[in-house]
Design a protein around this motif. Structure first.
Motif, short mmCIF file in Angstrom:
data_model
loop_
_atom_site.label_atom_id
_atom_site.label_comp_id
_atom_site.label_asym_id
_atom_site.label_seq_id
_atom_site.Cartn_x
_atom_site.Cartn_y
_atom_site.Cartn_z
N LEU A 52 0.84 -1.21 0.00
CA LEU A 52 0.00 0.00 0.00
C LEU A 52 0.87 1.26 0.00
O LEU A 52 0.63 2.19 -0.75
N ILE A 53 1.89 1.23 0.82
CA ILE A 53 2.82 2.36 0.89
C ILE A 53 3.61 2.46 -0.42
O ILE A 53 3.81 3.55 -0.96
N ALA A 54 4.03 1.31 -0.94
CA ALA A 54 4.77 1.30 -2.22
C ALA A 54 3.92 1.91 -3.34
O ALA A 54 4.43 2.68 -4.15
N ALA A 55 2.65 1.59 -3.36
CA ALA A 55 1.75 2.13 -4.40
C ALA A 55 1.60 3.64 -4.24
O ALA A 55 1.62 4.38 -5.23
N ILE A 56 1.47 4.10 -3.02
CA ILE A 56 1.31 5.54 -2.77
C ILE A 56 2.54 6.31 -3.23
O ILE A 56 2.42 7.36 -3.87
N PHE A 57 3.72 5.78 -2.95
CA PHE A 57 4.95 6.49 -3.28
C PHE A 57 5.53 6.09 -4.65
O PHE A 57 6.59 6.56 -5.05
N GLY A 58 4.84 5.23 -5.36
CA GLY A 58 5.26 4.89 -6.72
C GLY A 58 6.45 3.94 -6.80
O GLY A 58 7.15 3.92 -7.81
N PHE A 59 6.67 3.13 -5.76
CA PHE A 59 7.76 2.16 -5.83
C PHE A 59 7.35 1.02 -6.76
O PHE A 59 6.28 0.44 -6.62
N LYS A 60 8.18 0.72 -7.72
CA LYS A 60 7.93 -0.35 -8.70
C LYS A 60 8.87 -1.52 -8.40
O LYS A 60 9.88 -1.37 -7.73
N ASN A 61 8.54 -2.66 -8.96
CA ASN A 61 9.40 -3.83 -8.81
C ASN A 61 10.78 -3.53 -9.40
O ASN A 61 10.89 -2.85 -10.41
N GLY A 62 11.80 -4.09 -8.77
CA GLY A 62 13.15 -3.99 -9.30
C GLY A 62 13.33 -4.94 -10.47
O GLY A 62 12.56 -5.88 -10.65
N ILE A 63 14.35 -4.70 -11.27
CA ILE A 63 14.62 -5.51 -12.46
C ILE A 63 15.80 -6.43 -12.17
O ILE A 63 16.86 -5.97 -11.74
N PHE A 64 15.61 -7.72 -12.39
CA PHE A 64 16.69 -8.68 -12.20
C PHE A 64 17.72 -8.54 -13.30
O PHE A 64 17.40 -8.24 -14.44
N PHE A 65 18.97 -8.77 -12.96
CA PHE A 65 20.07 -8.77 -13.93
C PHE A 65 20.24 -10.21 -14.38
O PHE A 65 20.96 -11.00 -13.78
N GLU A 66 19.53 -10.56 -15.46
CA GLU A 66 19.52 -11.93 -15.95
C GLU A 66 20.40 -12.09 -17.17
O GLU A 66 20.64 -11.13 -17.90
N ILE A 67 20.82 -13.31 -17.40
CA ILE A 67 21.64 -13.62 -18.56
C ILE A 67 20.72 -13.77 -19.76
O ILE A 67 19.80 -14.57 -19.75
N ASN A 68 20.99 -12.97 -20.78
CA ASN A 68 20.23 -13.08 -22.03
C ASN A 68 21.04 -13.82 -23.08
O ASN A 68 20.60 -13.97 -24.19
N ASN A 69 22.23 -14.23 -22.72
CA ASN A 69 23.15 -14.89 -23.64
C ASN A 69 22.71 -16.34 -23.81
O ASN A 69 22.84 -17.14 -22.89
N SER A 70 22.21 -16.69 -24.97
CA SER A 70 21.72 -18.04 -25.21
C SER A 70 22.84 -19.07 -25.11
O SER A 70 22.62 -20.20 -24.69
N VAL A 71 24.06 -18.69 -25.47
CA VAL A 71 25.20 -19.61 -25.39
C VAL A 71 25.48 -19.96 -23.93
O VAL A 71 25.76 -21.11 -23.60
N ALA A 72 25.39 -18.98 -23.05
CA ALA A 72 25.66 -19.22 -21.63
C ALA A 72 24.60 -20.10 -20.99
O ALA A 72 24.86 -20.76 -19.99
N ARG A 73 23.41 -20.15 -21.56
CA ARG A 73 22.33 -20.96 -21.01
C ARG A 73 22.35 -22.41 -21.51
O ARG A 73 21.68 -23.26 -20.95
N GLU A 74 23.10 -22.66 -22.56
CA GLU A 74 23.14 -24.01 -23.11
C GLU A 74 23.93 -24.93 -22.19
O GLU A 74 24.92 -24.52 -21.59
N PRO A 75 23.50 -26.18 -22.09
CA PRO A 75 24.28 -27.12 -21.26
C PRO A 75 25.64 -27.40 -21.89
O PRO A 75 25.78 -27.36 -23.11
#
Length: 159
Positions: A131-154
Motif C-alpha cells: 500500500l505504501i509502495a503504491a502511494i509512493f510509486g515504488f515499482k518492482n526492481g529488475i533482475f540482472f539476468e543472462i540473455n546470452n543463449s550460449v551461456a544458457r546451453e548445457p
C-alpha cells in the motif's frame, strides 16, 4: 526505504566491476588486433557496445547492452584460441586473467544484486507495505539476468 537503498548499493557494486571491464576492453582489443586483423567487425562491435554501455543509465538498457557485450567478449576469447602466438603472448595472458577475475566479480555482484531485487520486490508486493509502495510509486526492481543463449546451453562433454 531501506530495501531501496540496498538495491541502489547493490547496483553500484555491479557498476564498479563493469567500469573495470570497460577499462580492460581497449587493451584487450589492441592486443588481439595485432594477431587477428580480419576480425575487425567483432572489435568494432566491442568498442560500440562498450561505449553504449558506459553511456546507458537505465538499468534494463544497461543489462541488455551488457549481455551483448559479454557475448562479444566471449566470441573474442574463442577467436583467440585460433591464434597460438596470441595465446602465448604474455600481455594477452595477463589481460585474460584480469578479465576472468573481473567476470567472476561481476557474477558475484550480480548474485547479490538479484538477491536484493528479490527482497525489495517481496516488500513492494507484500501487504501492508504494498500500500505504501503504491502511494509512493515504488515499482518492482529488475533482475540482472543472462540473455546470452550460449551461456544458457548445457555444456557438451565428449570423450
Amino acid at each position: 526505504m531501506n530495501k531501496k537503498n540496498r538495491l541502489k548499493e547493490a547496483w553500484s557494486g555491479i557498476d564498479v566491476y563493469l567500469k573495470k571491464r570497460y577499462e580492460l576492453i581497449p587493451n584487450l582489443i589492441e592486443t588481439v588486433k595485432v594477431y587477428a586483423n580480419y576480425e575487425q567487425k567483432l572489435m568494432q562491435d566491442l568498442v560500440r557496445l562498450r561505449n553504449e554501455s558506459i553511456q546507458t543509465q537505465q538499468n534494463q538498457e544497461k543489462i541488455n547492452t551488457e549481455s551483448h557485450l559479454s557475448e562479444n567478449i566471449n566470441r573474442l576469447m574463442l577467436i583467440a584460441e585460433n591464434y597460438p602466438d596470441l595465446k602465448a603472448n604474455t600481455n594477452f595472458q595477463q589481460l585474460q586473467t584480469q578479465l576472468e577475475t573481473i567476470e567472476t566479480e561481476i557474477e558475484l555482484s550480480r548474485r547479490y544484486y538479484n538477491g536484493t531485487v528479490r527482497e525489495y520486490n517481496i516488500q513492494v508486493q507484500s501487504f501492508p507495505s504494498n500500500l505504501i509502495a503504491a502511494i509512493f510509486g515504488f515499482k518492482n526492481g529488475i533482475f540482472f539476468e543472462i540473455n546470452n543463449s550460449v551461456a544458457r546451453e548445457p555444456v557438451k562433454v565428449s570423450f
